[in-house]
Design a protein around this motif. Structure first.
Motif, short mmCIF file in Angstrom:
data_model
loop_
_atom_site.label_atom_id
_atom_site.label_comp_id
_atom_site.label_asym_id
_atom_site.label_seq_id
_atom_site.Cartn_x
_atom_site.Cartn_y
_atom_site.Cartn_z
N ARG A 147 -16.37 16.59 -45.11
CA ARG A 147 -16.66 17.91 -44.53
C ARG A 147 -17.44 18.79 -45.49
NH1 ARG A 147 -15.82 23.04 -44.98
NH2 ARG A 147 -14.64 22.73 -46.91
N ALA A 158 -19.24 14.79 -40.09
CA ALA A 158 -19.93 13.97 -41.09
C ALA A 158 -20.39 12.63 -40.54
CB ALA A 158 -19.02 13.76 -42.29
N ARG A 172 -21.95 20.28 -32.43
CA ARG A 172 -21.06 19.31 -31.78
C ARG A 172 -21.51 19.04 -30.34
NH1 ARG A 172 -15.81 17.23 -32.43
NH2 ARG A 172 -14.67 16.92 -30.48
N LEU A 201 -25.45 18.47 -39.97
CA LEU A 201 -24.04 18.09 -40.15
C LEU A 201 -23.41 18.87 -41.29
CD1 LEU A 201 -24.48 14.20 -39.79
CD2 LEU A 201 -24.14 15.92 -37.99
N THR A 202 -24.12 18.94 -42.42
CA THR A 202 -23.65 19.71 -43.57
C THR A 202 -23.51 21.18 -43.23
OG1 THR A 202 -24.46 18.22 -45.28
CG2 THR A 202 -24.39 20.53 -45.85
N ASP A 234 -20.54 21.85 -40.75
CA ASP A 234 -19.21 21.65 -41.32
C ASP A 234 -18.80 22.74 -42.31
OD1 ASP A 234 -18.38 19.48 -39.87
OD2 ASP A 234 -19.15 17.99 -41.28
N ARG A 235 -19.71 23.69 -42.56
CA ARG A 235 -19.33 24.86 -43.36
C ARG A 235 -19.42 26.15 -42.56
NH1 ARG A 235 -20.33 24.68 -49.77
NH2 ARG A 235 -20.22 22.43 -50.16
N THR A 261 -9.01 18.92 -41.71
CA THR A 261 -10.46 18.71 -41.52
C THR A 261 -10.80 18.14 -40.16
OG1 THR A 261 -10.27 16.51 -42.49
CG2 THR A 261 -10.83 18.33 -43.98
N HIS A 304 -14.48 17.40 -38.13
CA HIS A 304 -15.72 17.46 -38.92
C HIS A 304 -16.76 16.49 -38.34
CE1 HIS A 304 -15.54 13.66 -41.13
NE2 HIS A 304 -14.28 13.88 -41.46
N ARG A 315 -15.50 27.67 -37.60
CA ARG A 315 -14.69 26.47 -37.44
C ARG A 315 -13.65 26.32 -38.55
NH1 ARG A 315 -12.57 22.60 -34.06
NH2 ARG A 315 -11.75 20.94 -35.39
N TYR A 316 -14.06 26.57 -39.79
CA TYR A 316 -13.16 26.36 -40.93
C TYR A 316 -13.05 27.65 -41.76
CZ TYR A 316 -13.86 21.40 -39.89
OH TYR A 316 -13.91 20.18 -39.27
N TYR A 360 -21.50 25.20 -35.83
CA TYR A 360 -20.61 24.06 -35.56
C TYR A 360 -20.52 23.74 -34.08
CZ TYR A 360 -16.54 21.13 -35.06
OH TYR A 360 -15.70 20.09 -34.71
#
Length: 396
Positions: free
Chosen positions: A278, A339, A57, A312-313, A316-317, A334, A337, A321-322, A53
């Motif tokens: 996300r 996306a 970014r 991106l996918t 976002d997992r 979220t 994210h 980060r999450y 992530y």
């Protein structure tokens, strides 16, 4: 799996196409950047893939990663056949192009579309509901954004079925030959459409306005730039939203607890759209970037001229980060994210996609209380660009 070892995505076959997340998770465990061999229309082609992530970014906003392939002596197929457009330009050219289009494609213009989006959604559901079952992609997820973007740009209704066929061939091609054919045909069509609008005079649609948009210094879009802008808005402006709607409904129907929570509290609709973006966003990987100079991403040396794909996918997992990123949770925070990207190439159509997603999902659930899956979803789209299913059978 050494992270400098080339990971051949084709070796993972249909399992990777159906669900790439387990492989991306294994790659993240070994590092944020990997050398990959592509699949789909780019089969056999090698690139760097960013899966972490923070690294993704940062890379999305790194000016050393160019979008203009001419900086390394490369020209993408769509740019050769269509012309220069935002996703293939860097500052100062990108700044100029984006400034001109945002003069016509404003937030106010998007918000004015809300009643029409609701009207189209209601009409599509009126046609769908008496049958008791349907393919949701064919009946709602595809025709809604297609109609909206075609009306916005002034594409005649008689041309829309052909446009649908061509645009699908552009974003999810079966092979390189079919991609080239689709891009060439779309370029020819847009040239004719722009010329028709130029001759017809002002008509209130976005493409007519772009033809006549002039900056304070008198600058305006050239014929090639207009074609490139129309290409980007038409393709990116509806294909992504198809997958946003389809992926959201599929996620809700396979997570009954989340669906029940949303039905009980419709204020969670915005959260549903953002969590879908996300958790299973419509764009799997950003389009190529090129190392305009040597650089490091996540401790990995990228040589000048090498190609970089930003996941991106995958980003976002990222567990960094999450928390529990593989869990679909519409109450999740979220924020941040990726996306829609990040930086100067952040998606121009994000407000329109969000608006269409909220209207489609909210209206569907309101009018179809017994919505359920009616069999297995169809195959996932080929390639590494788009993430969505071709069909989504539902009943009520």
């Amino acid at each position: 799996m050494d992270r400098q070892q080339v990971v051949d995505l084709g070796e993972f076959g249909e399992a990777f196409r159906r669900d790439p997340h387990p492989l991306y998770a294994r790659l993240r465990e070994r590092g944020p950047v990997h050398r990959i061999r592509m699949t789909g229309a780019e089969e056999g082609y090698e690139s760097w893939l960013v899966v972490g992530y923070e690294e993704a970014r940062a890379a999305l906003a790194d000016p050393r990663l160019a979008k203009d392939g001419s900086k390394i002596g490369a020209t993408a197929l769509d740019e050769q056949l269509i012309g220069k457009y935002l996703l293939a330009a860097d500052p100062p050219q990108h700044t100029r192009l984006r400034g001109l289009v945002t003069r016509a494609f404003t937030m106010r213009r998007v918000e004015r579309l809300r009643p029409r989006i609701q009207q189209i959604t209601d009409h599509l559901l009126d046609e769908m509901l008496p049958h008791g079952r349907a393919d949701l992609i064919e009946s709602l997820a595809y025709p809604l954004p297609l109609t909206v973007i075609c009306e916005l740009l002034g594409v005649p209704e008689v041309d829309r079925a052909e446009f649908r066929r061509i645009s699908t061939g552009v974003v999810a091609p079966a092979d390189a030959d079919s991609e080239q054919e689709a891009v060439a045909r779309l370029g020819e069509y847009l040239t004719e459409l722009i010329e028709d609008k130029r001759c017809a005079g002002p008509s209130g649609d976005l493409l007519s306005d772009l033809i006549r948009t002039t900056a304070e210094d008198g600058d305006r879009l050239s014929a090639d730039e207009l074609r490139g802008m129309a290409f980007l808005l038409l393709v990116a402006g509806h294909e992504t939203t198809v997958n946003l709607i389809g992926n959201a409904v599929l996620a809700l129907l396979t997570h009954p607890g989340q669906l029940a929570a949303l039905r009980a509290d419709t204020s969670l609709l915005d959260g549903t759209v953002e969590e879908t973006l996300r958790w299973e966003g419509p764009v799997e990987n950003a389009t190529f970037r090129y190392a305009a100079e040597p650089l490091e991403i996540g401790g990995t040396a990228i040589a000048q001229g090498e190609h970089v794909l930003i996941g991106l996918t995958a980003a976002d997992r990222d567990t960094a980060r999450y928390a529990e990123p593989d869990t679909f949770d519409i109450r999740r925070d979220t924020r941040g994210h990726l996306a829609f990207g990040h930086g100067i190439h952040y998606c121009l159509g994000a407000p329109l996609a969000r608006l269409e997603g909220r209207v489609a999902i909210g209206t569907l659930l309101d009018r179809v209380p017994g919505l359920a899956l009616d069999g297995e979803p169809g195959e996932w789209l080929p390639g590494l660009l788009m993430r969505g299913v071709r069909t989504l059978p539902v009943r009520w």
